[in-house]
Structure formats: C-alpha cells, structure tokens
Design a protein around this motif. Structure first.
Motif, PDB file in Angstrom:
ATOM      1  N   TYR A 197       0.836  -1.208   0.000  1.00  0.00           N
ATOM      2  CA  TYR A 197       0.000   0.000   0.000  1.00  0.00           C
ATOM      3  C   TYR A 197       0.870   1.258   0.000  1.00  0.00           C
ATOM      4  O   TYR A 197       0.578   2.236  -0.708  1.00  0.00           O
ATOM      5  N   GLY A 198       1.911   1.243   0.820  1.00  0.00           N
ATOM      6  CA  GLY A 198       2.800   2.393   0.874  1.00  0.00           C
ATOM      7  C   GLY A 198       3.484   2.656  -0.453  1.00  0.00           C
ATOM      8  O   GLY A 198       3.595   3.812  -0.894  1.00  0.00           O
ATOM      9  N   VAL A 199       3.927   1.594  -1.114  1.00  0.00           N
ATOM     10  CA  VAL A 199       4.648   1.740  -2.384  1.00  0.00           C
ATOM     11  C   VAL A 199       3.743   2.278  -3.485  1.00  0.00           C
ATOM     12  O   VAL A 199       4.131   3.201  -4.224  1.00  0.00           O
ATOM     13  N   ILE A 200       2.537   1.728  -3.623  1.00  0.00           N
ATOM     14  CA  ILE A 200       1.665   2.222  -4.704  1.00  0.00           C
ATOM     15  C   ILE A 200       1.218   3.654  -4.429  1.00  0.00           C
ATOM     16  O   ILE A 200       0.986   4.425  -5.366  1.00  0.00           O
ATOM     17  N   THR A 201       1.092   4.021  -3.162  1.00  0.00           N
ATOM     18  CA  THR A 201       0.753   5.418  -2.838  1.00  0.00           C
ATOM     19  C   THR A 201       1.881   6.348  -3.263  1.00  0.00           C
ATOM     20  O   THR A 201       1.650   7.400  -3.879  1.00  0.00           O
ATOM     21  N   LEU A 202       3.112   5.963  -2.941  1.00  0.00           N
ATOM     22  CA  LEU A 202       4.267   6.787  -3.311  1.00  0.00           C
ATOM     23  C   LEU A 202       4.411   6.922  -4.818  1.00  0.00           C
ATOM     24  O   LEU A 202       4.691   7.997  -5.341  1.00  0.00           O
ATOM     25  N   ILE A 203       4.209   5.817  -5.538  1.00  0.00           N
ATOM     26  CA  ILE A 203       4.451   5.826  -6.984  1.00  0.00           C
ATOM     27  C   ILE A 203       3.304   6.475  -7.747  1.00  0.00           C
ATOM     28  O   ILE A 203       3.517   7.365  -8.578  1.00  0.00           O
ATOM     29  N   GLN A 244      -0.381  -1.114 -11.298  1.00  0.00           N
ATOM     30  CA  GLN A 244      -0.392  -0.949  -9.835  1.00  0.00           C
ATOM     31  C   GLN A 244      -0.255  -2.295  -9.128  1.00  0.00           C
ATOM     32  O   GLN A 244       0.483  -2.417  -8.139  1.00  0.00           O
ATOM     33  N   LEU A 245      -0.950  -3.293  -9.632  1.00  0.00           N
ATOM     34  CA  LEU A 245      -0.824  -4.628  -9.039  1.00  0.00           C
ATOM     35  C   LEU A 245       0.602  -5.145  -9.193  1.00  0.00           C
ATOM     36  O   LEU A 245       1.154  -5.766  -8.279  1.00  0.00           O
ATOM     37  N   GLY A 246       1.203  -4.902 -10.353  1.00  0.00           N
ATOM     38  CA  GLY A 246       2.571  -5.356 -10.576  1.00  0.00           C
ATOM     39  C   GLY A 246       3.537  -4.754  -9.569  1.00  0.00           C
ATOM     40  O   GLY A 246       4.333  -5.471  -8.946  1.00  0.00           O
ATOM     41  N   PHE A 247       3.465  -3.434  -9.380  1.00  0.00           N
ATOM     42  CA  PHE A 247       4.349  -2.774  -8.418  1.00  0.00           C
ATOM     43  C   PHE A 247       4.068  -3.249  -6.996  1.00  0.00           C
ATOM     44  O   PHE A 247       4.992  -3.554  -6.225  1.00  0.00           O
TER      45      PHE A 247
END
Length: 741
Positions: A611-617, A707-710
C-alpha cells in the motif's frame, strides 16, 4: 491434531505410489488434457468482457434496464465518432457530404438505432468553436456488455475503407470513442501487454532458474509447469465465460499468478528432490519422499492462497470475481500439475535432470546457501535489535499508505495511441468531454401517469436544481421547454405538440417514468460527478419519495458509485474472513497457534508495504517516468487478497522445514537456523522469479495491472528478505518454547 495430517500423508503416499508406478500414463493424460484445452486457450479473448463488468444489486444497471425495456431512448448504449478537417468548416458542402457518407455506413450496421449530428440538431455542443470539428452520437440496440464492446471493432472495420478514402482524398479524420470503445481498447491493450510481459518474463526467469538448478533440464521444468497451468486455466475460463460474464482481468491475473505460482511450486519440489538425492536416495525413492514432504507444503501453500482469492468471490463485482476465478483455477491446476505431471516427468527424465552436468558443477558454487545459517544465528543473538529495526523499516515504507486516496477511473492516462483516447482528447478540446459520462436520472411515479401538475412541478424543480450546479453543462428533460417558455407551464398538450420527439425519447411507454439526461461540463470532473450522484441518492431521493416519486440513477458515474459502494461494503467481511480462515489453515498445518498468529502479522506487514509503495508511486509521483494515476477502490482489496495468498507460501515452506528440524530433536534456535538454511536459497530464487514476473507486469499500459505489478513485486521481495530472513528468526527467538505450544 495428529489425525488430519496422517490422513493427508496417507493420501499423498497413495498418490505418490500411483504416479511413480505409472508415470507414462499420467504424462499421456496431461498431454490429452492440453490438446483438448488448446482451442479454448487460443480463443479465450472472444468471450471475455473488458473493464469491470457488472456489479450485483446495482442501481445503475437497474436504471439501464428500465431505459432499455420501457423507453424508446436509443442512446443508453452509444458510441461517439469525432470528425475533423484541418481547413473546412461544418458549413462547407464537402464537409456535409462526408458526414452523410459516414452516416450511411453507420446506418447500414444492423445494431445502429439512431444517429444524431450537428446538421440535424444544430446543437452548438456538437460544433467546435472554429467549426472544423464535430461528433456523431450513435445509439446502439440493447445487447450484453461483451457484444457492445466487440461492436467497436466491427464498426471500425466497416468504416475503415470510407475513412481511408476521405482522409487521403479530402483530408478528413475520424476517431471512435465513448465508454464502450474505451473498454474495447483497454481489452485489446491488456491482452497485447500481457502477452509481451509473458515473453519478457520467460527469458529472464530461465536465467534465474539456471542459477538455481545449474542444469537446463531443471530450469525448463518449472517453466513448463507454468505454461501447462496457464493453458488449462484459460481454457476453463473460456468455457465459463460462455456461461456467465467474466472480465478480461481473469486472463491478465491468471497469467501473472500462473507464471509465479506455477514456477514457485515446481521450484520447491525440484529443489527438495535435489536435497533428498544428496542424502543418497535413489531417484524414485527421493521423489516419493519429496511428495510426502514438499508436496504437503505445496498443498497447504495452495490452500492458503485459495482462501485469499476466494474472498474476491464475495465482492459482488464481476472484475474481482473474475480475478478470483482465474486465480483459483490457476492455483488448483498448478498444484495438480506439480504433484502429478512434474514427478512423472522427473522420473522419466532420470539421468537427464542434471543436463548439462558441467553447468551443474560450476553453478553449484554460486549459491548463497552457506550464508543463511550464520545470518539466522546472528539475528537470534540480537532479536530485539533486529526485530525493532526491521519493523521500523516496514513501518517507514508503509506509512505513505495513510495518505492513500481513492479516486475513479483515470481515462486521460490511457495510452495516446488508442483511437478512443485520441477521440476523447479532441472532445476535451471541444469542451464537451462530459458527453462521455452522462448521468441518467429516471423518475417513477406512483400515480397512473407522471403527466400531472404535482409530478411535473417536482420534475421542473429537479431540472432547475441540476442546471444550477456548476458541474453540469446541460440538463435535458420534459421540463426543458418550460425552462425556455415558462408561459406554457399550464399548457401541457401544446408543449407535447410542439416537442413530440422530446416526449417520445424521455417519457416511458406507460407514462409512469421520465428520463432526465444530465451532461457534465468535462470529463475531468468525474470524481465530483460520482459524488454528486451519491448526494442525489442520499438527499434528493428521499425528498422525492415523500412526494410519491422514486429516483433511479444510471450512467457511468452511477455505475462507478455502485462499484465503490460494493467494494467498501464487502471489504470488512472479506478481510476478516481471509485473516481468520488463513490462521486456521496455518494452525492446521503448523500446529502452533503462536506461529500461525505471527505469520498473519507478518503478512499484514507485506500488505502494508505494498500500500505504501503504490501510494508513493501512483499518487505522490515518486518515479519521474510514471504519471500519477487514480488508485481505484478495489485495488487495495485486490492487493490484500493476492498478497495474503502469495506471501503465505514462503511462511509455509520455511516453517514446515523448521518444524521438521524441531521434531527431529533440535532446539528452537537450531531448528530455526536449520530451516532457514534449508529454504534460504529456494525462497530467494522463488522470490526473484515472482518479483521478475510481477515486475514485468509493471510495463503493462493499463493502470490497474501496473499498480498490481508494483504492489505485488515489492511485497514479495520485502517478504522474502526482510520479513522471512530477519523478522522470522527474531520472532522465533523471542517466542522461544511458546512457539511449540
């Protein structure tokens, strides 16, 4: 607690005996299955629905049904064809002739119900400011979503010769757009991008597997298992899609998960076989022991993954149901292939397993096996330090998730090369992009007819309220003539005589319902229009009900609202159900309530990291080359279910080996170090493969797949390194003897 495992062991023992005594029979059976499945695999795209599909108990879909069954309104399902010329304006005879030729081709299509153009309506919304661009509104006959999407290709094909001629000889260009065209293009891009990602993955994955096994044969077998699982799964999906609505996301997710778990399970089994052979066992005996040990881990890993994916069945959304369906099928087939086809092949290949042997000898020395045991002991000497530091890192990566904002589908971020994207870009330039996201409001009276003074007064009030909203460009209803000619308020027969087409379109056959068509100002206001739809349901709906009128809301904004509400309403039950069911399976598998509980907590850490990573990206724009994009409501739910299933694989693989060592007489610390030593390499290689697979899907041009991939790639890599290799030994040391009670 001893009986269930013994039952499973007896089942695995019987299966192992049969497969290893009749390997050719099992191999032939799988070959026949693949031959039967191949036609379905090759044609699955024909039967899948693009986009999100439907949603249960949807008010928007109910409104659509009302419009199609009880009205003569032809534009519920529609396309928009944008036409432009670099020099000519709409008043030029050549322009009109070109439009008439296009209309003729469109009317020749059996599914065309109506066509509206500027020449008929003189509507200034259908004419650009410079007069060089216009659009046609093309109404379609009632059909299933899948057929409506496929019509895009059919209509484009029918128009192609004429449009080519008009472009080459007269300079005209045309672009078909609208929601059905957008979804059709998304479907095509998703399929093409998925195929590209698969091709990229195979080569790089082969390199990793060569490093893992040191032999070409050993490296190819896991890839073969993934291909077999994908072919059979997509063939089954093709059959199911002919019986019920299945989203094209089932294909993408099946490919993504199939490559990951198909390789993962085969990798675990072949790796364990190597370890059993190193003990001096003959191939057949080693295979038998592998199925009894690693086979059990594969079954439990697959079972926990099924729980996570099964939660998606209860979302009420076709796209999530399809992802759950595709995922469950691919996991079941992968487990079955790993436990039957793979051992049969391994037995038949025999001495060729280490081909070429020179590679096996040289690459063996590159494995980091000797590093894991000292690392585990080092962490267990300072468990609180390493545990606290690792949790701090996890929390730091996860913290941006607190800022995560749910938004709606982001059409401007679609690839520019799509015709539908080029079309709505031009509608944005015409300042009429709101035509793509109309809101349909249907008022239903309890009286014999809606054409009475009280109901018409309410209709006029609603019309005026909507028209005053700054988000709305135009409102079209039976009250439209009254807004233009208030002096005719009490002369309904005259109004009907003057505007017969309006009454034919907006009044139901039985005169109990009327349609209010609301055109937003621009596509960029989609989030606000969805919120407006929610407010209309919550505030205007109850007000009208007191006056004897029922409000039905439809159109793309209302359908999006239904998706969001279905996601938000079902998510708590799904999340709680997945967590509890996973804990019970882990308890059954590992026979320790504390270890099962810790596994759940560590899995939640993996989810939080994603969750944190997709928010940042995607929200904060961390990576310069990737535009900020909408994170839709069901992406977090989808990530939770997928990560919970995938991450638990490593927990099962690792903890099963730790328990084996503990039951053989080793202490808690020794067993932990032995388990990490035995599984460190295989978990590392498996995580690299999964990270590579999911990383390849970050190149897909559709935001949800990207998004799912990341999210999945990050969660898996953090899970296999920081969590499994640092937090697990730290927690095992802290738990001490309580781990085994």
């Amino acid at each position: 607690m001893n009986t269930p495992p013994s039952l499973l062991r007896r089942g695995l023992n019987a299966l192992a005996h049969h497969v290893l005594n009749h390997p050719k029979r099992w191999l032939l059976s799988w070959v026949l299955l693949l031959l039967v499945a191949l036609p379905g695999f090759l044609t699955v795209n024909r039967f899948l629905v693009g986009g999100n599909g439907g949603v249960t108990s949807s008010q928007a879909l109910h409104t659509k049904d009302l419009l199609e069954a009880r009205f003569d309104f032809p534009y519920t399902s529609n396309y928009l064809l944008v036409i432009e010329h670099p020099h000519l304006t709409l008043e030029a005879p050549a322009y009109r002739q070109a439009v008439e030729k296009i209309e003729k081709v469109l009317r020749s299509q059996e599914d065309t119900r109506a066509i509206q153009s500027w020449y008929q309506s003189q509507d200034e919304m259908m004419r650009s400011a410079d007069g060089k661009r216009t659009y046609l509104l093309i109404g379609q006959t009632v059909a299933a979503s899948q057929k409506l999407e496929l019509r895009t290709g059919e209509i484009r094909a029918a128009l192609a010769p004429l449009l080519k001629e008009l472009h080459q000889e007269a300079g005209f260009s045309a672009y078909m757009t609208g929601m059905n065209a957008v979804i059709y293009d998304i479907n095509k891009v998703t399929s093409a991008s998925t195929a590209t990602a698969e091709k990229q993955v195979f080569g790089l994955t082969l390199v990793i597997l060569l490093l893992a096994f040191g032999s070409l044969t050993g490296a190819l077998l896991p890839l073969l298992m993934a291909v077999v699982a994908m072919v059979l799964t997509l063939a089954i999906v093709a059959v199911i899609a002919q019986l019920t609505m299945v989203s094209n996301y089932a294909q993408s997710i099946s490919s993504m998960i199939g490559l990951a778990v198909g390789i993962d399970y085969a990798l675990l089994l072949v790796w364990r076989l190597r370890q059993e052979r190193e003990k001096g066992l003959e191939l057949k005996e080693a295979l038998h022991q592998t199925l009894l040990t690693a086979g059990k881990s594969v079954i439990f890993a697959g079972g926990t993954f099924l729980i996570g994916l099964g939660g998606l069945f209860f979302s009420g959304i076709t796209a999530l149901f399809s992802i759950g369906l595709g995922g469950i099928l691919i996991v079941v087939v992968s487990v079955a292939a790993s436990l039957t086809l793979l051992p049969a092949l391994l037995l038949l290949l025999g001495p060729w397993l280490d081909f070429p042997k020179t590679w096996a000898t040289r690459l063996q020395n590159l494995r980091p096996s000797r590093l894991w045991k000292p690392l585990a002991y080092h962490v267990m000497r300072h468990p609180w330090v390493y545990g606290s530091a690792s949790l701090a890192i996890v929390l730091a990566i996860s913290s941006p998730a607190l800022m995560l904002q749910i938004r709606q589908f982001d059409m401007p971020n679609l690839p520019d090369r799509l015709e539908s994207k080029q079309g709505f870009d031009r509608m944005i330039q015409m300042q009429v992009s709101g035509q793509m996201i109309p809101l349909f409001l249907v008022l239903e009276t309890q009286k014999p007819s809606l054409l009475n003074a009280e109901d018409l007064h309410q209709l006029k009030r609603v019309h005026a309220q909507l028209q005053a909203n700054p988000l709305i460009e135009r409102v079209i209803s039976l009250a439209t003539p009254l807004q233009e000619h208030p002096d005719l308020a009490n002369q309904l027969p005259l109004i009907r005589l003057l505007t017969p087409n309006l009454f034919n379109l907006l009044l139901s056959h039985d005169e109990k319902l009327t349609l209010i068509q609301v055109i937003p100002k621009k596509l960029g206001d989609f989030d606000e229009i969805v919120n407006l739809c929610r407010d209309l349901r919550l505030q205007l709906g109850p007000e009208l009900l007191k006056q004897g009128l029922t409000l039905h809301t439809g159109g793309p904004p209302a359908l999006t609202l239904d998706y969001n509400e279905a996601t938000f309403s079902h998510s708590p039950q799904i999340l709680i159900g997945v967590v509890i069911a996973t804990w019970l399976v882990l308890l059954f598998s590992l026979r320790s309530w504390l270890i099962a509980f810790k596994a759940i907590l560590l899995n939640l850490c993996s989810v939080a990291v994603s969750y944190g990573v997709i928010t940042l990206i995607f929200q904060e724009g961390l990576i310069p080359g990737i535009q900020t994009q909408a994170i839709m409501a069901y992406v977090p739910l989808l990530l939770f279910c997928l990560i919970f299933g995938l991450s638990i694989d490593y927990e099962v693989f690792l903890m099963t080996r730790i328990r084996e060592a503990y039951e053989s007489g080793e202490s808690n610390e020794e067993a932990t170090a032995t388990g990490i030593r035995a599984t460190g390499d295989v978990i590392t290689y498996a995580a690299l493969v999964m990270g590579l697979v999911f990383g390849a899907f970050t190149q897909v041009e559709i935001s949800i797949i990207k998004q799912l991939g990341f999210g999945l790639a990050t969660a898996i890599l953090v899970d296999a390194t920081l969590i499994r290799m640092v937090l697990v030994p730290a927690f095992m040391k802290i738990g001490g003897r309580w781990n085994w009670r």
